[in-house]
Write an enzyme that holds these catalytic residues in place. Sequence first.
Site, PDB file in Angstrom:
ATOM      1  N   CYS A   1       0.832  -1.204   0.000  1.00 54.93           N
ATOM      2  CA  CYS A   1       0.000   0.000   0.000  1.00 54.93           C
ATOM      3  C   CYS A   1       0.868   1.255   0.000  1.00 54.93           C
ATOM      4  O   CYS A   1       0.616   2.205  -0.747  1.00 54.93           O
ATOM      5  CB  CYS A   1      -0.938  -0.017   1.205  1.00 54.93           C
ATOM      6  SG  CYS A   1      -2.074   1.386   1.261  1.00 54.93           S
TER       7      CYS A   1
ATOM      8  N   CYS B   1      -6.175  -3.642   7.314  1.00 56.06           N
ATOM      9  CA  CYS B   1      -7.324  -2.732   7.242  1.00 56.06           C
ATOM     10  C   CYS B   1      -8.510  -3.305   6.482  1.00 56.06           C
ATOM     11  O   CYS B   1      -9.642  -2.916   6.724  1.00 56.06           O
ATOM     12  CB  CYS B   1      -6.898  -1.395   6.631  1.00 56.06           C
ATOM     13  SG  CYS B   1      -6.488  -1.486   4.870  1.00 56.06           S
TER      14      CYS B   1
END
Length: 358
Positions: free
Chosen positions: A103, A199
């Site tokens: 990410c 997440c």
Amino acid sequence: MKKKVLVGMSGGVDSSVAAYLLKQQGYDVIGATMQIWQHDEEFEEREGGCCSLSAVDDARRVCDKLDIPFYVLNFRDYFKEKVIDKFVQEYIDGKTPNPCIECNKHLKFDELLRRARGIGADYVATGHYAKIEKRDDRYLLIRSDDDRKDQTYALYNFTQDQLEHTLMPCGDYEKTKIREIAKEIGLAVHNKKDSEEICFISDNNHGKYISEAEPNRVKPGNFVDKSGNILGKHKGIVYYTIGQRKGLGLSLGRPVFVTNINAKTNEVVLGSEDDIFKTELIATDVNFIPFDKLEKEIEVTAKIRYSARPAEATLIPLPNGRVKVIFKEKQRAITKGQSVVFYDDEIVVGGGIIESII
């Protein structure tokens, strides 16, 4: 004219205070949250994830309080392609990936920087605990002043251009001070707990997540010893990682640990704790920061996981941009798919993905 900075806002205390500090330093600050959640009711209702719906609300309230503009940027498809799909495939291949590193590499400091430039911003900024310094003609990534919160392990993929256009104001502070600042300026997120789980996985059960995403590719198989003798049945290789002892569902009368995962045979190899201590690995997809290419053998300290202490090691360049890492002392549970990150004291030398263990 003020320099413009786009701050990646997670709704947490660190990125919120980062935005405040940059405004205090005279920057023209814009807040933005990356919309990454998929069309999934459970995901969207989840509390506290770094880019969940509640995080967007928190980030918006912080920006209102700081009197700065706020935007939600759609990264949904890009996140699925670069992070989620790779995460699922790596586990199916018998590896243990780190989605936060992907990410950071593809979204926060690449695509977000492109979006920032598209609106005329000079920089992107985040609440990461790390420092960027220019020494001579080279930008360097430096460990945070808060050793416990240092996040450089997940940030080794920076290019020189990205470092030149990235700000990380929290790197000069300890976490306790960041919370104090947030409280002093009246931010409701001052006592918000840190997000530590993946997440996009609501219950932190990655095996279940992957099994539901790819039900036809996760199949039961055999636990075996290193000689190939069958010890029992496993529920799918995606549920296991190197060094794992708990949750195997076996009673063999002795402690056993996952020592290898063989995706080709769909087998999980078990052994003693001694079997998970190794000294050498090969890393691929390597990036270096103080220099472009490793030309000769060098001494570093290296971390094989986020929580590990840096250990003394030698880096040896190999063909095709790969490196061999030889540790002075055996390391516990070196794991394919995780990253190994190299340091010279406080300076991040670089890092790569663990391809094989020797």
